[in-house]
Motif scaffolding. Sequence first.
Motif, PDB file in Angstrom:
ATOM      1  N   ILE A  27      -4.165 -35.620  15.755  1.00  0.00           N
ATOM      2  CA  ILE A  27      -4.229 -36.653  16.779  1.00  0.00           C
ATOM      3  C   ILE A  27      -2.805 -37.104  17.079  1.00  0.00           C
ATOM      4  CG2 ILE A  27      -5.068 -38.958  17.335  1.00  0.00           C
ATOM      5  CD1 ILE A  27      -7.397 -38.401  15.388  1.00  0.00           C
ATOM      6  N   LEU A  28      -2.456 -37.139  18.356  1.00  0.00           N
ATOM      7  CA  LEU A  28      -1.079 -37.430  18.738  1.00  0.00           C
ATOM      8  C   LEU A  28      -0.602 -38.772  18.195  1.00  0.00           C
ATOM      9  CD1 LEU A  28       1.389 -36.438  20.252  1.00  0.00           C
ATOM     10  CD2 LEU A  28       0.474 -37.519  22.326  1.00  0.00           C
ATOM     11  N   SER A  34       3.490 -39.506  10.759  1.00  0.00           N
ATOM     12  CA  SER A  34       3.087 -38.758   9.572  1.00  0.00           C
ATOM     13  C   SER A  34       4.305 -38.199   8.854  1.00  0.00           C
ATOM     14  CB  SER A  34       2.169 -37.600   9.973  1.00  0.00           C
ATOM     15  OG  SER A  34       0.977 -38.073  10.528  1.00  0.00           O
ATOM     16  N   ARG A  35       4.184 -38.083   7.555  1.00  0.00           N
ATOM     17  CA  ARG A  35       5.220 -37.417   6.773  1.00  0.00           C
ATOM     18  C   ARG A  35       5.029 -35.920   6.933  1.00  0.00           C
ATOM     19  NH1 ARG A  35       5.121 -35.528   1.283  1.00  0.00           N
ATOM     20  NH2 ARG A  35       7.229 -35.032   0.610  1.00  0.00           N
ATOM     21  N   MET A  36       6.078 -35.235   7.384  1.00  0.00           N
ATOM     22  CA  MET A  36       6.010 -33.796   7.566  1.00  0.00           C
ATOM     23  C   MET A  36       7.274 -33.169   7.003  1.00  0.00           C
ATOM     24  SD  MET A  36       6.315 -33.934  11.686  1.00  0.00           S
ATOM     25  CE  MET A  36       4.836 -34.942  11.705  1.00  0.00           C
ATOM     26  N   GLU A  48       9.897 -25.824  -3.573  1.00  0.00           N
ATOM     27  CA  GLU A  48      10.781 -26.978  -3.522  1.00  0.00           C
ATOM     28  C   GLU A  48      10.869 -27.529  -2.109  1.00  0.00           C
ATOM     29  OE1 GLU A  48      14.612 -25.542  -4.819  1.00  0.00           O
ATOM     30  OE2 GLU A  48      14.907 -24.322  -3.026  1.00  0.00           O
ATOM     31  N   LEU A  49      11.113 -28.817  -2.054  1.00  0.00           N
ATOM     32  CA  LEU A  49      11.286 -29.478  -0.767  1.00  0.00           C
ATOM     33  C   LEU A  49      12.638 -29.100  -0.186  1.00  0.00           C
ATOM     34  CD1 LEU A  49      10.320 -31.634   1.302  1.00  0.00           C
ATOM     35  CD2 LEU A  49      11.583 -33.305  -0.059  1.00  0.00           C
ATOM     36  N   VAL A  50      12.629 -28.747   1.091  1.00  0.00           N
ATOM     37  CA  VAL A  50      13.866 -28.410   1.789  1.00  0.00           C
ATOM     38  C   VAL A  50      14.303 -29.567   2.684  1.00  0.00           C
ATOM     39  CG1 VAL A  50      14.971 -26.837   3.425  1.00  0.00           C
ATOM     40  CG2 VAL A  50      13.304 -25.958   1.765  1.00  0.00           C
ATOM     41  N   ALA A  51      13.383 -30.057   3.505  1.00  0.00           N
ATOM     42  CA  ALA A  51      13.702 -31.142   4.428  1.00  0.00           C
ATOM     43  C   ALA A  51      12.407 -31.826   4.823  1.00  0.00           C
ATOM     44  CB  ALA A  51      14.418 -30.609   5.665  1.00  0.00           C
ATOM     45  N   GLU A  52      12.497 -33.100   5.155  1.00  0.00           N
ATOM     46  CA  GLU A  52      11.307 -33.838   5.527  1.00  0.00           C
ATOM     47  C   GLU A  52      11.609 -34.975   6.490  1.00  0.00           C
ATOM     48  OE1 GLU A  52       9.429 -36.060   2.406  1.00  0.00           O
ATOM     49  OE2 GLU A  52      11.292 -36.979   1.732  1.00  0.00           O
ATOM     50  N   PHE A  53      10.598 -35.313   7.257  1.00  0.00           N
ATOM     51  CA  PHE A  53      10.535 -36.586   7.975  1.00  0.00           C
ATOM     52  C   PHE A  53       9.632 -37.483   7.155  1.00  0.00           C
ATOM     53  CE2 PHE A  53      12.650 -36.585  11.962  1.00  0.00           C
ATOM     54  CZ  PHE A  53      12.627 -35.308  12.480  1.00  0.00           C
ATOM     55  N   THR A  54      10.105 -38.653   6.800  1.00  0.00           N
ATOM     56  CA  THR A  54       9.229 -39.598   6.126  1.00  0.00           C
ATOM     57  C   THR A  54       8.299 -40.234   7.153  1.00  0.00           C
ATOM     58  OG1 THR A  54      10.643 -41.517   6.441  1.00  0.00           O
ATOM     59  CG2 THR A  54      11.119 -40.109   4.531  1.00  0.00           C
ATOM     60  N   SER A  55       7.307 -40.967   6.689  1.00  0.00           N
ATOM     61  CA  SER A  55       6.383 -41.632   7.604  1.00  0.00           C
ATOM     62  C   SER A  55       7.099 -42.695   8.439  1.00  0.00           C
ATOM     63  CB  SER A  55       5.224 -42.250   6.836  1.00  0.00           C
ATOM     64  OG  SER A  55       5.711 -43.153   5.868  1.00  0.00           O
ATOM     65  N   THR A  92      16.949 -17.211   0.789  1.00  0.00           N
ATOM     66  CA  THR A  92      15.834 -16.280   0.873  1.00  0.00           C
ATOM     67  C   THR A  92      14.626 -16.839   0.134  1.00  0.00           C
ATOM     68  OG1 THR A  92      17.265 -14.334   1.081  1.00  0.00           O
ATOM     69  CG2 THR A  92      15.029 -13.983   0.209  1.00  0.00           C
ATOM     70  N   ALA A  93      13.516 -16.944   0.854  1.00  0.00           N
ATOM     71  CA  ALA A  93      12.302 -17.535   0.288  1.00  0.00           C
ATOM     72  C   ALA A  93      11.190 -17.451   1.320  1.00  0.00           C
ATOM     73  CB  ALA A  93      12.541 -18.998  -0.091  1.00  0.00           C
ATOM     74  N   VAL A  94      10.009 -17.799   0.869  1.00  0.00           N
ATOM     75  CA  VAL A  94       8.910 -18.038   1.797  1.00  0.00           C
ATOM     76  C   VAL A  94       8.930 -19.527   2.122  1.00  0.00           C
ATOM     77  CG1 VAL A  94       6.431 -17.952   2.170  1.00  0.00           C
ATOM     78  CG2 VAL A  94       7.554 -16.152   0.839  1.00  0.00           C
ATOM     79  N   TYR A  95       8.959 -19.849   3.390  1.00  0.00           N
ATOM     80  CA  TYR A  95       9.040 -21.229   3.844  1.00  0.00           C
ATOM     81  C   TYR A  95       7.664 -21.696   4.302  1.00  0.00           C
ATOM     82  CZ  TYR A  95      14.098 -21.184   3.536  1.00  0.00           C
ATOM     83  OH  TYR A  95      15.392 -21.131   3.064  1.00  0.00           O
ATOM     84  N   TYR A  96       7.300 -22.911   3.882  1.00  0.00           N
ATOM     85  CA  TYR A  96       5.996 -23.480   4.186  1.00  0.00           C
ATOM     86  C   TYR A  96       6.176 -24.816   4.903  1.00  0.00           C
ATOM     87  CZ  TYR A  96       4.316 -20.247   0.572  1.00  0.00           C
ATOM     88  OH  TYR A  96       4.022 -19.136  -0.182  1.00  0.00           O
ATOM     89  N   CYS A  97       5.420 -25.015   5.953  1.00  0.00           N
ATOM     90  CA  CYS A  97       5.408 -26.342   6.541  1.00  0.00           C
ATOM     91  C   CYS A  97       4.281 -27.166   5.905  1.00  0.00           C
ATOM     92  CB  CYS A  97       5.289 -26.289   8.061  1.00  0.00           C
ATOM     93  SG  CYS A  97       3.844 -25.431   8.718  1.00  0.00           S
ATOM     94  N   PHE A  98       4.435 -28.461   5.984  1.00  0.00           N
ATOM     95  CA  PHE A  98       3.579 -29.397   5.239  1.00  0.00           C
ATOM     96  C   PHE A  98       3.444 -30.669   6.045  1.00  0.00           C
ATOM     97  CE2 PHE A  98       2.212 -31.863   1.570  1.00  0.00           C
ATOM     98  CZ  PHE A  98       2.748 -33.115   1.816  1.00  0.00           C
ATOM     99  N   VAL A  99       2.266 -31.265   5.983  1.00  0.00           N
ATOM    100  CA  VAL A  99       2.071 -32.579   6.577  1.00  0.00           C
ATOM    101  C   VAL A  99       1.138 -33.382   5.682  1.00  0.00           C
ATOM    102  CG1 VAL A  99       0.129 -31.910   8.060  1.00  0.00           C
ATOM    103  CG2 VAL A  99       1.567 -33.853   8.697  1.00  0.00           C
ATOM    104  N   GLU A 100       1.430 -34.639   5.576  1.00  0.00           N
ATOM    105  CA  GLU A 100       0.626 -35.564   4.776  1.00  0.00           C
ATOM    106  C   GLU A 100      -0.117 -36.493   5.717  1.00  0.00           C
ATOM    107  OE1 GLU A 100       2.307 -37.603   1.093  1.00  0.00           O
ATOM    108  OE2 GLU A 100       2.209 -39.245   2.544  1.00  0.00           O
ATOM    109  N   LEU A 101      -1.437 -36.480   5.621  1.00  0.00           N
ATOM    110  CA  LEU A 101      -2.265 -37.356   6.452  1.00  0.00           C
ATOM    111  C   LEU A 101      -3.113 -38.211   5.517  1.00  0.00           C
ATOM    112  CD1 LEU A 101      -3.459 -34.868   9.217  1.00  0.00           C
ATOM    113  CD2 LEU A 101      -1.679 -36.615   9.398  1.00  0.00           C
ATOM    114  N   GLY A 102      -2.723 -39.465   5.370  1.00  0.00           N
ATOM    115  CA  GLY A 102      -3.428 -40.315   4.422  1.00  0.00           C
ATOM    116  C   GLY A 102      -3.313 -39.726   3.031  1.00  0.00           C
ATOM    117  N   SER A 103      -4.424 -39.460   2.410  1.00  0.00           N
ATOM    118  CA  SER A 103      -4.421 -38.909   1.059  1.00  0.00           C
ATOM    119  C   SER A 103      -4.521 -37.388   1.046  1.00  0.00           C
ATOM    120  CB  SER A 103      -5.574 -39.506   0.260  1.00  0.00           C
ATOM    121  OG  SER A 103      -6.810 -39.160   0.862  1.00  0.00           O
ATOM    122  N   GLN A 104      -4.533 -36.799   2.223  1.00  0.00           N
ATOM    123  CA  GLN A 104      -4.693 -35.351   2.315  1.00  0.00           C
ATOM    124  C   GLN A 104      -3.355 -34.685   2.643  1.00  0.00           C
ATOM    125  OE1 GLN A 104      -7.658 -33.674   1.756  1.00  0.00           O
ATOM    126  NE2 GLN A 104      -8.387 -35.692   1.106  1.00  0.00           N
TER     127      GLN A 104
END
Length: 117
Positions: A27-28, A34-36, A48-55, A92-104
């Motif tokens: 949802i926009l 959201s933390r991403m 390992e964490l590379v970079a993030e936007f906090t909430s 060199t690694a496999v990079y994963y994106c992530f988002v935190e929505l509430g408790s999920q």
Amino acid sequence: VQLQASGGGSVQAGGSLKLSCRAPGMILSTFWQSRMAWHRQAPGKQRELVAEFTSAGSTNYQDSVKGRFTISKDNSKKTWYLQMNSLEPEDTAVYYCFVELGSQNYWGRGTQVTVSS
């Protein structure tokens, strides 16, 4: 929430790549607060964490990528990015994106980044 990651590849040291992660199902109104993040996992190592936007909208970077990587986002496209410059073989690694929505927590499929010397 499905995350669609893209942009990995193979480059020589010193090169650049830009990763994208799109979350069309979010949802926009929740996207911008959201933390991403981007994480990575190299062979034989923990993810390992590379970079993030906090909430709150601030950014954090792993020390090893500061000054080389930039996380950004486009709220209208529900997409966040990782611009990677001056790449090193150690990136060199496999990079994963992530988002935190509430408790999920939601993860995208990994995208391989290979940097040759």
